[in-house]
Design a protein around this motif. Sequence first.
Motif, PDB file in Angstrom:
ATOM      1  N   ARG A  89      55.073 106.694 -45.464  1.00  0.00           N
ATOM      2  CA  ARG A  89      55.508 107.156 -46.781  1.00  0.00           C
ATOM      3  C   ARG A  89      54.482 106.753 -47.825  1.00  0.00           C
ATOM      4  N   HIS A  90      54.604 107.329 -49.019  1.00  0.00           N
ATOM      5  CA  HIS A  90      53.621 107.078 -50.072  1.00  0.00           C
ATOM      6  C   HIS A  90      53.816 105.709 -50.722  1.00  0.00           C
ATOM      7  N   GLN A  91      55.028 105.417 -51.166  1.00  0.00           N
ATOM      8  CA  GLN A  91      55.287 104.175 -51.892  1.00  0.00           C
ATOM      9  C   GLN A  91      55.830 103.121 -50.942  1.00  0.00           C
ATOM     10  N   GLN A  92      55.336 101.907 -51.103  1.00  0.00           N
ATOM     11  CA  GLN A  92      55.817 100.829 -50.253  1.00  0.00           C
ATOM     12  C   GLN A  92      55.535  99.495 -50.920  1.00  0.00           C
ATOM     13  N   SER A  93      56.315  98.506 -50.536  1.00  0.00           N
ATOM     14  CA  SER A  93      56.101  97.151 -51.018  1.00  0.00           C
ATOM     15  C   SER A  93      55.302  96.389 -49.968  1.00  0.00           C
ATOM     16  N   GLY A  94      55.252  95.077 -50.110  1.00  0.00           N
ATOM     17  CA  GLY A  94      54.550  94.256 -49.139  1.00  0.00           C
ATOM     18  C   GLY A  94      55.366  93.940 -47.909  1.00  0.00           C
ATOM     19  N   ASP A  95      56.624  94.375 -47.889  1.00  0.00           N
ATOM     20  CA  ASP A  95      57.489  94.136 -46.724  1.00  0.00           C
ATOM     21  C   ASP A  95      58.017  95.480 -46.239  1.00  0.00           C
ATOM     22  N   VAL A  96      57.358  96.025 -45.226  1.00  0.00           N
ATOM     23  CA  VAL A  96      57.721  97.351 -44.717  1.00  0.00           C
ATOM     24  C   VAL A  96      59.149  97.356 -44.181  1.00  0.00           C
ATOM     25  N   SER A  97      59.558  96.281 -43.544  1.00  0.00           N
ATOM     26  CA  SER A  97      60.913  96.221 -42.990  1.00  0.00           C
ATOM     27  C   SER A  97      61.959  96.316 -44.095  1.00  0.00           C
ATOM     28  N   ARG A  98      61.734  95.633 -45.191  1.00  0.00           N
ATOM     29  CA  ARG A  98      62.672  95.698 -46.327  1.00  0.00           C
ATOM     30  C   ARG A  98      62.673  97.099 -46.936  1.00  0.00           C
ATOM     31  N   ASP A  99      61.502  97.725 -47.043  1.00  0.00           N
ATOM     32  CA  ASP A  99      61.421  99.096 -47.559  1.00  0.00           C
ATOM     33  C   ASP A  99      62.277 100.046 -46.731  1.00  0.00           C
ATOM     34  N   PRO A 125      64.232 103.295 -54.636  1.00  0.00           N
ATOM     35  CA  PRO A 125      63.344 102.636 -55.599  1.00  0.00           C
ATOM     36  C   PRO A 125      61.999 102.307 -54.970  1.00  0.00           C
ATOM     37  N   PRO A 126      60.912 102.311 -55.768  1.00  0.00           N
ATOM     38  CA  PRO A 126      59.590 102.004 -55.211  1.00  0.00           C
ATOM     39  C   PRO A 126      59.482 100.574 -54.718  1.00  0.00           C
ATOM     40  N   LEU A 127      60.132  99.633 -55.417  1.00  0.00           N
ATOM     41  CA  LEU A 127      60.176  98.246 -54.966  1.00  0.00           C
ATOM     42  C   LEU A 127      61.632  97.857 -54.789  1.00  0.00           C
ATOM     43  N   PRO A 128      62.040  97.538 -53.582  1.00  0.00           N
ATOM     44  CA  PRO A 128      63.465  97.313 -53.354  1.00  0.00           C
ATOM     45  C   PRO A 128      63.986  95.968 -53.826  1.00  0.00           C
ATOM     46  N   GLY A 129      63.108  94.962 -53.985  1.00  0.00           N
ATOM     47  CA  GLY A 129      63.594  93.636 -54.323  1.00  0.00           C
ATOM     48  C   GLY A 129      64.232  92.965 -53.119  1.00  0.00           C
ATOM     49  N   PRO A 130      64.770  91.761 -53.297  1.00  0.00           N
ATOM     50  CA  PRO A 130      65.365  91.041 -52.171  1.00  0.00           C
ATOM     51  C   PRO A 130      66.556  91.791 -51.586  1.00  0.00           C
ATOM     52  N   GLY A 131      66.778  91.611 -50.290  1.00  0.00           N
ATOM     53  CA  GLY A 131      67.904  92.264 -49.653  1.00  0.00           C
ATOM     54  C   GLY A 131      67.719  92.313 -48.153  1.00  0.00           C
ATOM     55  N   PRO A 132      68.632  92.991 -47.459  1.00  0.00           N
ATOM     56  CA  PRO A 132      68.562  93.044 -45.998  1.00  0.00           C
ATOM     57  C   PRO A 132      67.340  93.801 -45.506  1.00  0.00           C
ATOM     58  N   ARG A 133      66.903  93.436 -44.306  1.00  0.00           N
ATOM     59  CA  ARG A 133      65.759  94.066 -43.661  1.00  0.00           C
ATOM     60  C   ARG A 133      66.254  94.799 -42.415  1.00  0.00           C
ATOM     61  N   LEU A 134      65.361  95.520 -41.756  1.00  0.00           N
ATOM     62  CA  LEU A 134      65.756  96.238 -40.548  1.00  0.00           C
ATOM     63  C   LEU A 134      66.449  95.324 -39.551  1.00  0.00           C
ATOM     64  N   GLN A 135      65.903  94.114 -39.411  1.00  0.00           N
ATOM     65  CA  GLN A 135      66.450  93.165 -38.444  1.00  0.00           C
ATOM     66  C   GLN A 135      67.899  92.800 -38.752  1.00  0.00           C
ATOM     67  N   ASP A 136      68.345  93.019 -39.999  1.00  0.00           N
ATOM     68  CA  ASP A 136      69.704  92.658 -40.403  1.00  0.00           C
ATOM     69  C   ASP A 136      70.694  93.804 -40.249  1.00  0.00           C
ATOM     70  N   ILE A 137      70.201  95.049 -40.206  1.00  0.00           N
ATOM     71  CA  ILE A 137      71.136  96.184 -40.278  1.00  0.00           C
ATOM     72  C   ILE A 137      71.127  97.068 -39.032  1.00  0.00           C
ATOM     73  N   LEU A 138      70.251  96.750 -38.060  1.00  0.00           N
ATOM     74  CA  LEU A 138      70.182  97.544 -36.848  1.00  0.00           C
ATOM     75  C   LEU A 138      70.616  96.734 -35.635  1.00  0.00           C
ATOM     76  N   VAL A 139      71.221  97.415 -34.679  1.00  0.00           N
ATOM     77  CA  VAL A 139      71.427  96.828 -33.361  1.00  0.00           C
ATOM     78  C   VAL A 139      70.108  96.969 -32.621  1.00  0.00           C
ATOM     79  N   ASP A 140      69.446  95.847 -32.372  1.00  0.00           N
ATOM     80  CA  ASP A 140      68.097  95.893 -31.831  1.00  0.00           C
ATOM     81  C   ASP A 140      68.097  96.324 -30.366  1.00  0.00           C
ATOM     82  N   GLY A 141      67.017  96.948 -29.971  1.00  0.00           N
ATOM     83  CA  GLY A 141      66.854  97.380 -28.592  1.00  0.00           C
ATOM     84  C   GLY A 141      65.599  98.212 -28.462  1.00  0.00           C
TER      85      GLY A 141
END
Length: 293
Positions: free
Chosen positions: A92-102, A122-138
């Motif tokens: 994607r075009h816009q991203q922060s320094g934490d791709v997982s949070r984006d 939003p272009p900068l999401p700020g603090p919050g959950p990351r992929l590791q927090d919202i996905l069932v990993d596999g």
Amino acid sequence: MSKRRKNQRAETAPRREKIRDVFVPRPFEGLVDEPEWIALRELVPAASAPLRLTPDLVEEHGDRPVVLATVLPMAAPAMTKPDGRVFIGLQRHQQSGDVSRDLADALLCALRTEPGGAVTVPPLPGPGPRLQDILVDGPLEITMHDGFEFWLDPGAADDPTVQASLERANAAIYPTVKLAAARAAYWCQVPEKAHVRWVLGDDEDAALDALSRLSAAGALTLGEGTKFAGMFRAHGRLAPVWDLPEDVPAAEWEEPVAAFAKRYADALAEKEPLDAAGRRARQGLLGRQLTLR
């Protein structure tokens, strides 16, 4: 306007909260398929994979199908379909320094959007959950695509405007094949050459030492007519690249890549410090770092 009135307005105007960016060098750390996430983001033009939401998100938003895509139309971060499906785009075009949070924020924004509605992220999401927090990993169940038709709803390609846009997008795709010989290894063909590019899942220093041992032993190529072109760094992992004859199909490289993967694993298992030849080879490899894309 007088300085006094300006000051009064400044005092009464609400202050915008400044969102600070952070840099996470390994945004996909902890995901079991970390190298594949990196490869899909950095190497693969057109692929998709289903994702599973955690039970609490399913309870909150329903069991909406979620699809990870390498890229979406106009490099959008997310989109929803009228049937409830949610797509998130890795590239994607816009991203922060934490791709997982984006990506997590884009997914959550899409889940809060009515099916078929435009997703605002939003272009900068700020603090919050990351992929590791919202996905069932596999492991990712990756589907490779020759084009971007997987974007479209049934019948959408009948629209001449949509068809023209799709043709332009498809024209930018270079042939890419996922190899079975190693995880996150891909063959691709670009004008006048072909490559194998492999995202290694190991610690950078350990991977570099293993490649250095192979280089010192003259075992860094994939066979006759191939050349080790160098390597690049992506999201905290190394990705070696080989130049290949352009007229040899992808399937012919399964065996050479499997053989190299065995040599690499053996070199990785060695615990002794590098000898003089290995140290020289290491310096040479560091001088052959590539720029991605």
